[in-house]
Enzyme design. Structure first.
Site, short mmCIF file in Angstrom:
data_model
loop_
_atom_site.label_atom_id
_atom_site.label_comp_id
_atom_site.label_asym_id
_atom_site.label_seq_id
_atom_site.Cartn_x
_atom_site.Cartn_y
_atom_site.Cartn_z
N CYS A 1 0.84 -1.21 0.00
CA CYS A 1 0.00 0.00 0.00
C CYS A 1 0.88 1.27 0.00
O CYS A 1 1.50 1.56 -1.00
CB CYS A 1 -0.97 -0.05 1.18
SG CYS A 1 -2.39 1.06 1.00
N HIS B 1 -3.74 -5.28 1.02
CA HIS B 1 -3.15 -5.70 2.29
C HIS B 1 -3.18 -7.22 2.41
O HIS B 1 -4.22 -7.79 2.74
CB HIS B 1 -3.91 -5.06 3.47
CG HIS B 1 -3.65 -3.60 3.63
ND1 HIS B 1 -2.60 -3.12 4.37
CD2 HIS B 1 -4.30 -2.52 3.13
CE1 HIS B 1 -2.61 -1.79 4.33
NE2 HIS B 1 -3.63 -1.42 3.57
N GLU C 1 -1.84 -9.01 4.68
CA GLU C 1 -1.76 -9.46 6.07
C GLU C 1 -3.12 -9.68 6.73
O GLU C 1 -3.19 -10.34 7.77
CB GLU C 1 -0.92 -8.47 6.89
CG GLU C 1 -1.55 -7.10 7.08
CD GLU C 1 -1.23 -6.10 5.97
OE1 GLU C 1 -1.29 -4.89 6.23
OE2 GLU C 1 -0.93 -6.54 4.84
#
Length: 230
Positions: free
Chosen positions: A83, A187, A189
């Site tokens: 990002c 993202h 994660e």
């Protein structure tokens, strides 16, 4: 005391930064999360095998916005920008980042265009019912990811090639494979990115070359040995 292959995560203020460290450790690779402004000698003392640049709330155009430290590029090590980290990396290497006053926040469908790239190794091997309750498609290169960004990369730096796109991000993932630079707009994660843990595991193992030699149990045992030795 045994030393482990280490991934250094530079924190740019994302609410998900701790999750990146957790996902890397779940891949049995030791990680350390430090501020982007940590002095270079402190970071490099850990002899990292690669870097991950977290997301963050800033625009690269904000006055006083966090920057990409010189030592990251000078190290010659693999880098994964997430990002805001993607935008920093792209801009530093000569790409163009488009400024936006509107954020894209929420799920998006990612189309992987370069399925042979190591970042997407075994991507989507678990199939699901796209029309049902599953978050992933039976088509292996079509998966849900989580977006949370305002700006986005509009022109890739020289040497980069696009790896994946979404409806709103033509460069949702990109790489300069020769230099080991990887970047994703989403993202990986968070749990809302259905194959995100696999992507991070691919980066640390197949791009950075880390061994799977770290577990929390190992860490506790090593700390006990260190305390006894002292």
């Amino acid at each position: 005391m045994k030393t482990h292959d280490t991934i250094m995560i530079l924190d740019y203020g994302s609410q998900y930064s701790q999750l990146i460290a957790r996902r890397v450790r779940e891949a049995n690779v030791y990680s350390r999360l430090v501020s982007w402004s940590t002095p270079a000698d402190e970071v490099m003392a850990h002899q990292p095998k690669g870097f991950i640049l977290s997301g963050g709330p800033n625009s690269v155009y904000d006055e006083g916005a966090p920057t990409l430290p010189d030592y990251v590029i000078e190290s010659g090590l693999p880098v994964l920008g997430i990002c805001y980290g993607m935008q920093l990396l792209a801009r530093r290497l000569g790409g163009q980042v488009g400024y936006s006053q509107h954020r894209e926040y929420g799920p998006a469908t990612l189309q992987v265009d370069q399925t042979d790239d190591p970042l997407f190794r075994n991507w989507g091997v678990e199939s699901g019912d796209w029309k049902g309750n599953s978050l992933q498609s039976p088509i292996t290169n079509l998966q849900q990811v989580w977006m949370s960004h305002g700006d986005k990369v509009e022109v890739l730096p020289n040497g980069f090639r696009p790896l994946a796109h979404s409806d709103n991000s033509p460069f949702a993932a990109a790489a300069d494979v020769a230099r080991g630079y990887y970047a994703v707009q989403f993202h990986p994660e968070v749990v809302h990115t259905t194959q995100g843990a696999r992507l991070l595991s691919n980066f640390v193992h197949h791009i950075c070359g880390c061994g799977a030699d770290w577990t929390p149990v190992n860490f506790i045992e090593e700390q006990v040995e260190l305390i006894r030795a002292q």
